[in-house]
Design an enzyme around this catalytic site. Structure first.
Site, PDB file in Angstrom:
ATOM      1  N   HIS A   1      -4.956  -6.790   4.115  1.00 24.17           N
ATOM      2  CA  HIS A   1      -4.051  -5.639   4.207  1.00 24.17           C
ATOM      3  C   HIS A   1      -3.328  -5.649   5.545  1.00 24.17           C
ATOM      4  CE1 HIS A   1      -5.514  -3.345   0.622  1.00 24.17           C
ATOM      5  NE2 HIS A   1      -6.476  -4.249   0.754  1.00 24.17           N
TER       6      HIS A   1
ATOM      7  N   GLN B   1      -5.848  -0.668  -3.404  1.00 25.28           N
ATOM      8  CA  GLN B   1      -6.532  -1.772  -4.079  1.00 25.28           C
ATOM      9  C   GLN B   1      -7.575  -1.274  -5.073  1.00 25.28           C
ATOM     10  OE1 GLN B   1      -7.761  -4.987  -1.492  1.00 25.28           O
ATOM     11  NE2 GLN B   1      -9.450  -5.519  -2.851  1.00 25.28           N
TER      12      GLN B   1
ATOM     13  N   CYS C   1       0.844  -1.197   0.000  1.00 19.18           N
ATOM     14  CA  CYS C   1       0.000   0.000   0.000  1.00 19.18           C
ATOM     15  C   CYS C   1       0.876   1.243   0.000  1.00 19.18           C
ATOM     16  CB  CYS C   1      -0.973  -0.011   1.177  1.00 19.18           C
ATOM     17  SG  CYS C   1      -0.314   0.564   2.742  1.00 19.18           S
ATOM     18  N   GLU C   2       0.410   2.241  -0.698  1.00 19.40           N
ATOM     19  CA  GLU C   2       1.188   3.458  -0.818  1.00 19.40           C
ATOM     20  C   GLU C   2       1.125   4.313   0.448  1.00 19.40           C
ATOM     21  OE1 GLU C   2      -1.810   6.532  -3.066  1.00 19.40           O
ATOM     22  OE2 GLU C   2      -0.716   5.109  -4.304  1.00 19.40           O
ATOM     23  N   HIS C   3       0.243   3.986   1.373  1.00 15.78           N
ATOM     24  CA  HIS C   3       0.106   4.793   2.586  1.00 15.78           C
ATOM     25  C   HIS C   3       1.099   4.404   3.678  1.00 15.78           C
ATOM     26  CE1 HIS C   3      -4.179   5.089   0.961  1.00 15.78           C
ATOM     27  NE2 HIS C   3      -3.534   6.178   0.626  1.00 15.78           N
ATOM     28  N   HIS C   4       1.382   3.107   3.818  1.00 20.61           N
ATOM     29  CA  HIS C   4       2.283   2.639   4.877  1.00 20.61           C
ATOM     30  C   HIS C   4       3.431   1.783   4.349  1.00 20.61           C
ATOM     31  CE1 HIS C   4      -1.728   3.153   6.817  1.00 20.61           C
ATOM     32  NE2 HIS C   4      -0.988   3.805   7.686  1.00 20.61           N
TER      33      HIS C   4
ATOM     34  N   CYS D   1      -1.548  -3.361   6.816  1.00 13.64           N
ATOM     35  CA  CYS D   1      -1.660  -2.095   7.544  1.00 13.64           C
ATOM     36  C   CYS D   1      -2.845  -2.148   8.513  1.00 13.64           C
ATOM     37  CB  CYS D   1      -1.775  -0.909   6.587  1.00 13.64           C
ATOM     38  SG  CYS D   1      -3.144  -0.998   5.419  1.00 13.64           S
TER      39      CYS D   1
END
Length: 188
Positions: free
Chosen positions: A148, A120, A79-82, A150
């Site tokens: 996920h 996703q 994931c691009e956030h974490h 995260c």
């Protein structure tokens, strides 16, 4: 930072030190090189063109007018956030319009988009849009089911939950019977 600007081993050593580790201890001595190699692999989708993978065949497909579905395609992404992993399975299907693609190419298409920093929802749409653009089929359907890390390993820490996303293009949008058939074929 672009994909060509690689983290050096020194960068990974600095990260280890910032975590409170000794990057020179025996167990971590080769870690920076291994991590660098791993991230090259995990983000190799940036260097691949989805269009070049989807070589269409017209031999024998002109008369085929039923859904073609490949399910259980492995998804491994971050994931691009974490930068945390997410993983699961994808189902990709389409209703041909005179052209078909090698079945393994659907797996390669999923692999290209999953080997990028992702969310996703966007990945699901990218897979569907690439297939629609290149093959120009009557319909495309993509369903992605992932866990996920995260969510499972931090924050709310809910183990085993799956996130399901879908994208239906072409005749799968207005044609309820076709949509129902695709979703039945996509079901585990």
């Amino acid at each position: 930072m672009s994909h060509n600007d690689e983290f050096t081993e020194h960068d990974w050593r600095r990260l280890l030190a910032s975590l409170g580790e000794d990057p020179n201890r025996p167990g971590l001595h080769e870690t920076p090189a291994r991590v660098s190699k791993a991230w090259k692999h995990w983000t190799s989708g940036y260097g691949q063109d989805p269009v070049s993978v989807l070589k269409a065949f017209e031999d024998g497909a002109e008369q085929y007018n039923e859904l073609i579905v490949v399910r259980g395609i492995p998804v491994y992404s971050h994931c691009e956030h974490h930068l945390a992993p997410f993983f699961g399975k994808a189902t990709v299907g389409y209703l041909p319009n005179g052209k078909i693609v090698g079945l393994s190419k659907l797996t390669r298409l999923v692999d290209i988009f999953s080997k990028r920093l992702q969310v996703q929802e966007r990945m699901t749409m990218q897979i569907a849009n690439a297939l629609m653009e290149v093959l120009e089929p009557k319909a495309v359907g993509v369903v992605v089911k992932c866990r996920h890390m995260c969510m499972e390993s931090r924050g709310i820490r809910t183990q085993g939950e799956e996130t399901i996303t879908s994208c239906m293009l072409g005749e799968l949008q207005p044609n309820l019977a076709l949509r129902t058939e695709f979703l039945a074929l996509a079901r585990d």
